[in-house]
Scaffold this active site. Structure first.
Site, PDB file in Angstrom:
ATOM      1  N   ASP A 143       0.848  -1.193   0.000  1.00 26.16           N
ATOM      2  CA  ASP A 143       0.000   0.000   0.000  1.00 26.16           C
ATOM      3  C   ASP A 143       0.885   1.246   0.000  1.00 26.16           C
ATOM      4  OD1 ASP A 143      -2.281   1.494   0.027  1.00 26.16           O
ATOM      5  OD2 ASP A 143      -2.607   1.339   2.188  1.00 26.16           O
ATOM      6  N   HIS A 192      -9.030  -1.857  -8.490  1.00 29.33           N
ATOM      7  CA  HIS A 192      -8.898  -0.686  -7.624  1.00 29.33           C
ATOM      8  C   HIS A 192      -7.954   0.375  -8.193  1.00 29.33           C
ATOM      9  CE1 HIS A 192      -8.845   1.706  -4.042  1.00 29.33           C
ATOM     10  NE2 HIS A 192      -7.572   1.447  -3.789  1.00 29.33           N
TER      11      HIS A 192
HETATM   12  C1  HEM Z   1      -9.574  -1.157   2.376  1.00 34.37           C
HETATM   13  C2  HEM Z   1      -9.503  -0.197   1.518  1.00 34.37           C
HETATM   14  C3  HEM Z   1      -8.363  -0.038   0.567  1.00 34.37           C
HETATM   15  C4  HEM Z   1      -7.329  -0.878   0.285  1.00 34.37           C
HETATM   16  C5  HEM Z   1      -7.043  -2.262   0.856  1.00 34.37           C
HETATM   17  C6  HEM Z   1      -6.508  -0.220  -0.700  1.00 34.37           C
HETATM   18  C7  HEM Z   1      -5.367  -0.776  -1.256  1.00 34.37           C
HETATM   19  C8  HEM Z   1      -4.642  -0.205  -2.273  1.00 34.37           C
HETATM   20  C9  HEM Z   1      -3.527  -0.830  -2.942  1.00 34.37           C
HETATM   21  C10 HEM Z   1      -2.974  -2.210  -2.612  1.00 34.37           C
HETATM   22  C11 HEM Z   1      -3.081   0.024  -3.890  1.00 34.37           C
HETATM   23  C12 HEM Z   1      -1.918  -0.210  -4.880  1.00 34.37           C
HETATM   24  C13 HEM Z   1      -0.592   0.307  -4.416  1.00 34.37           C
HETATM   25  C14 HEM Z   1      -0.516   1.787  -4.197  1.00 34.37           C
HETATM   26  O1  HEM Z   1      -0.315   2.581  -5.129  1.00 34.37           O
HETATM   27  O2  HEM Z   1      -0.696   2.179  -3.047  1.00 34.37           O
HETATM   28  C15 HEM Z   1      -3.910   1.206  -3.816  1.00 34.37           C
HETATM   29  C16 HEM Z   1      -3.770   2.313  -4.606  1.00 34.37           C
HETATM   30  C17 HEM Z   1      -4.522   3.444  -4.468  1.00 34.37           C
HETATM   31  N1  HEM Z   1      -5.612   3.629  -3.656  1.00 34.37           N
HETATM   32 FE1  HEM Z   1      -6.366   2.284  -2.375  1.00 34.37          FE
HETATM   33  N2  HEM Z   1      -7.054   0.998  -0.998  1.00 34.37           N
HETATM   34  C18 HEM Z   1      -8.184   1.152  -0.240  1.00 34.37           C
HETATM   35  C19 HEM Z   1      -9.051   2.224  -0.228  1.00 34.37           C
HETATM   36  C20 HEM Z   1      -8.866   3.362  -0.960  1.00 34.37           C
HETATM   37  C21 HEM Z   1      -9.725   4.519  -0.935  1.00 34.37           C
HETATM   38  C22 HEM Z   1     -10.977   4.660  -0.069  1.00 34.37           C
HETATM   39  C23 HEM Z   1      -9.193   5.432  -1.771  1.00 34.37           C
HETATM   40  C24 HEM Z   1      -9.679   6.817  -2.115  1.00 34.37           C
HETATM   41  C25 HEM Z   1     -10.920   7.210  -2.060  1.00 34.37           C
HETATM   42  C26 HEM Z   1      -7.985   4.850  -2.337  1.00 34.37           C
HETATM   43  C27 HEM Z   1      -7.141   5.493  -3.193  1.00 34.37           C
HETATM   44  C28 HEM Z   1      -6.050   4.909  -3.801  1.00 34.37           C
HETATM   45  C29 HEM Z   1      -5.184   5.611  -4.736  1.00 34.37           C
HETATM   46  C30 HEM Z   1      -5.288   7.066  -5.138  1.00 34.37           C
HETATM   47  C31 HEM Z   1      -4.239   4.683  -5.177  1.00 34.37           C
HETATM   48  C32 HEM Z   1      -3.116   4.920  -6.186  1.00 34.37           C
HETATM   49  C33 HEM Z   1      -3.714   4.844  -7.592  1.00 34.37           C
HETATM   50  C34 HEM Z   1      -2.692   5.214  -8.659  1.00 34.37           C
HETATM   51  O3  HEM Z   1      -2.509   6.413  -8.916  1.00 34.37           O
HETATM   52  O4  HEM Z   1      -2.089   4.262  -9.198  1.00 34.37           O
HETATM   53  N3  HEM Z   1      -7.829   3.600  -1.821  1.00 34.37           N
HETATM   54  N4  HEM Z   1      -4.860   1.036  -2.831  1.00 34.37           N
END
Ligand code: HEM
Length: 293
Positions: A133, A204
């Site tokens: 993450d 996601h």
């Molecule tokens: C349990 C809830 C969530 C989990 C397990 C989760 C997990 C992850 C993972 C594994 C990644 C890929 C690695 C990274 O770039 O960090 C990611 C990317 C991302 N997540 Fe989440 N996330 C969650 C909730 C959210 C929420 C609620 C938002 C925003 C409203 C969000 C926004 C983002 C963004 C902006 C990225 C990067 C996207 C990019 O530009 O490539 N995430 N998340």
């Protein structure tokens, strides 16, 4: 000069605790805030003030509001109290426990401690699903411009806005999926964290790709896994110079833009959400002067 609370820009610590307070005795709020200024360094203890508190002070923080009602099938997000949010960052659970007791004692009866969530770093920065993450978090100056209000805003420069959401994982659903199905939910491979070109639109990272929004929607995520008994999930924490980027991402996750719902909902659900304003520091203390305007 005003500077951001340093804990916002630093990497996530090994141990943490989130405290959330409700309003206690209204006649003592200003005294409570005075205590807060004495006790908070912005690095090990990061603080956000919510709309309910700002309104109780008859003040206005432009850009601060309540967490939006999100309506999507199967989603029931409660608004957590939006009064006072404290993120205790540290290395030792014992020290964090004692620090949170000191804070709760000092802030009562102006503020009443409502919720405590213990959090931690897992496997060098993974969500409990096993996925890394924070990979696409902006860094350096880009992190600062995503997360911190710039000097063009004379009143709020150096401060930040934070969206917090507690997500509860359904580990049975997660483990019932094959690794390939799990990879398709996230859009990155568990094995090597590589982004998958052929990931479905519901993945996601496709839903939230920060450059894909107009204007671009960058946030600084400082989320940490939380656990209580055998339950756990992610305390999602995103700092922004405004709430625009978080809201744009969340809208797309719930399918409000194109009807496609983020596949992450297959194994996790948000339980509560709240918004806060994180004041800047001036001479090492929280600068609360915007509340006096
Ligand atoms: C349990 C809830 C969530 C989990 C397990 C989760 C997990 C992850 C993972 C594994 C990644 C890929 C690695 C990274 O770039 O960090 C990611 C990317 C991302 N997540 Fe989440 N996330 C969650 C909730 C959210 C929420 C609620 C938002 C925003 C409203 C969000 C926004 C983002 C963004 C902006 C990225 C990067 C996207 C990019 O530009 O490539 N995430 N998340």
């Amino acid at each position: 000069m005003n500077i951001p609370q340093p804990g916002i820009l630093l990497p996530v610590p090994n141990q943490a605790r989130y405290l959330s307070f409700s309003l206690g005795d209204p006649s003592l709020i200003r005294q409570g805030l005075h205590m807060l200024r004495e006790l908070v360094d912005g690095e090990y203890t990061v603080v956000g003030l919510g709309q309910t508190l700002v309104s109780a002070l008859d003040a206005t923080i432009p850009g601060l509001k309540s967490f939006p009602m999100i309506t999507a099938p199967g989603l029931a997000i409660e608004n957590a109290p939006e009064v006072l949010w404290i993120w205790l960052r540290g290395e030792e659970r014992g020290e964090i426990l004692l620090r949170s007791q000191r804070l709760a004692r000092a802030l009562a009866p102006a503020f009443q401690l409502k919720e405590i969530w213990d959090a931690f770093k897992y496997a060098e920065g993974r969500d409990l699903s096993g996925y890394e993450d924070g990979t696409e978090n902006p860094t350096g100056d880009e992190a600062t411009s995503a997360a911190i209000v710039g000097t063009g805003n004379q009143t709020l420069a150096g401060s930040s806005f934070v969206a917090t959401q507690r997500w509860l994982h359904n580990f049975d659903s997660l483990t019932s999926m094959s690794e390939n199905e799990q990879d398709n939910c996230i859009g990155r491979r568990l094995a090597d964290n590589e982004e998958m070109d052929d990931a479905p639109e519901s993945a996601h990272v496709k839903r939230t790709a920060q450059e894909s929004f107009t204007p671009e929607a960058f946030v600084l995520r400082r989320s940490m896994p939380w656990a209580e008994g055998n339950n756990g999930g992610l305390m999602f924490v995103a700092f922004g110079a405004t709430f625009y980027a978080f809201e744009a991402q969340l809208q797309r996750m719930v399918g409000a833009d194109d009807g496609i719902v983020d596949a992450i909902f297959k194994f996790t659900q948000p339980v509560s959400g709240a918004y806060f304003w994180c004041p800047a520091l001036k001479n090492g203390k929280l600068d609360l002067t915007p509340l006096a305007r």
